[in-house]
Design an enzyme around this catalytic site. Sequence first.
Site, PDB file in Angstrom:
ATOM      1  CE1 TYR A 127     -34.165  11.549  -8.249  1.00  0.00           C
ATOM      2  CE2 TYR A 127     -32.104  10.575  -7.512  1.00  0.00           C
ATOM      3  CZ  TYR A 127     -33.215  11.362  -7.266  1.00  0.00           C
ATOM      4  OH  TYR A 127     -33.375  11.964  -6.048  1.00  0.00           O
ATOM      5  CB  ALA A 182     -28.878  15.731 -10.444  1.00  0.00           C
ATOM      6  N   GLY A 192     -20.175   8.728   2.603  1.00  0.00           N
ATOM      7  CA  GLY A 192     -19.992   9.039   4.024  1.00  0.00           C
ATOM      8  C   GLY A 192     -18.547   9.134   4.464  1.00  0.00           C
ATOM      9  CB  THR A 199     -30.202  17.607  -5.182  1.00  0.00           C
ATOM     10  OG1 THR A 199     -29.924  16.945  -6.417  1.00  0.00           O
ATOM     11  CG2 THR A 199     -31.538  18.316  -5.271  1.00  0.00           C
ATOM     12  CG  HIS A 257     -27.733  10.896 -11.485  1.00  0.00           C
ATOM     13  ND1 HIS A 257     -27.882   9.649 -10.928  1.00  0.00           N
ATOM     14  CD2 HIS A 257     -27.968  11.777 -10.466  1.00  0.00           C
ATOM     15  CE1 HIS A 257     -28.194   9.769  -9.641  1.00  0.00           C
ATOM     16  NE2 HIS A 257     -28.242  11.052  -9.343  1.00  0.00           N
ATOM     17  N   PRO A 273     -21.869  15.825  -6.802  1.00  0.00           N
ATOM     18  CG  PRO A 273     -22.707  14.706  -8.643  1.00  0.00           C
ATOM     19  CD  PRO A 273     -21.662  14.602  -7.587  1.00  0.00           C
ATOM     20  CE1 TYR A 326     -31.373  17.788  -0.490  1.00  0.00           C
ATOM     21  CE2 TYR A 326     -31.897  17.146   1.758  1.00  0.00           C
ATOM     22  CZ  TYR A 326     -31.248  16.907   0.569  1.00  0.00           C
ATOM     23  OH  TYR A 326     -30.473  15.776   0.427  1.00  0.00           O
ATOM     24  CD  GLN A 359     -25.244  13.681 -10.873  1.00  0.00           C
ATOM     25  OE1 GLN A 359     -26.188  14.193 -10.280  1.00  0.00           O
ATOM     26  NE2 GLN A 359     -24.544  12.682 -10.361  1.00  0.00           N
TER      27      GLN A 359
END
Length: 396
Positions: free
Chosen positions: A181, A66, A307, A33, A176, A31, A359, A108
């Site tokens: 969150y 997500a 990573g 975002t 998730h 996932p 983003y 997700q």
Amino acid sequence: MAPTVNPASSRLFEPIQVGRMKLSHRIVFPPLTRNRNDDDHTPLPFMARYYADRASTPGTLVISEATAVSHLEEGQDNTPGFVSDRQIVAWKTIIDAVHEKGSYYFQQVWGMGRASYPELMRRKGLKYRSSSAVPMEGVDAVPEEMTEEDIVETIQSFADTAKRVIAAGGDGVEVHCAHGYLLDQFLSDAVNKRTDKWGGSTENRARLVLEVIKAVVDAVGADRVALRLSPYAAFQQAEKGDIHGQYLYLIAQLKTTVPPLAYLSLVEATGDPGALIFGGKAVNQGKTLDFILEAWDNRSPVIVAGGYHPETAAWAVEKRYNKWNTLVAFGRHFLANPDLVFRIRHKIELNKYNRPTFYLAKNEIGYNDYPFSKEYLAAQQRQFPSSLSCFPEGGG
């Protein structure tokens, strides 16, 4: 750590059964975002290409970004939901595009809780809420403590969304409970200050995620359900005072209350987004996931993330986690290399990712403009002479 394993000949390319899926390798698209949805939290048409490109090696597991389980959880600009008819149609197009590549698709699903933007929630006329009335650092607004009714509705929203995903053709859902969150806000004693049955003890803090998992399993079947956890992450201040105690209790309950899940997804200490992406403090470095893997005891496969690059991933499956059925998720490298699986198998240099474009809302820059390798395009041309038209010149 000194990785010496050749990724191309490692267990990364050993097939594995995950839930109902027969994966051809152990390289997972996780996932991510990326804010490419429209202002109504609906996937934009160009997102289908993005996901399909990363499914380009058949037998790949692709996991969506997500996705909100209710309009109440669409708490940040240009993040997606899987609620309205329009959203469902858009996601079905993406799911179908992944399946057309011969790959598999999990959605997700999440609630955002106090990670929502308070001003956005105010503009929508929606409640800004969390497990407790504990604000996040740097945020002026204080969330409302969720009521019993709020909590019951949230559990139902996860189950209802899981049903929508499966009805749209998805292979499963990943719940998730990580990175601060909503579900993680209940799990964290730094955020959850409740004194009712949803807080106040290790057992009570775990109750919401366990109830969500049970409801989702009842809705779609355990082999279509996965769970993501980040035991060491300090992102969004959702730390735990007793990491081992909290997660060992959660794992023990999962093993005794629901059939084997499709997989667990675990984030390494090195994968804390607060440090890895946003330059925050790095905590718990050097800590390992061994205690969860030992407790889970190969009940189902485990995806590890944090990573990784090809050499360290090969070392992880061959050496570090060789006792367990593990897969490795690549985030930034899979973003920058739509043909990542092919590149690793054929020892092809990777494209470099461009962090400032991660983003860019509603934008294909830094999203659909990373090129496939010349070798991949040539292989496609040999196998499918008419397929090259699917890939614009210079990239995928």
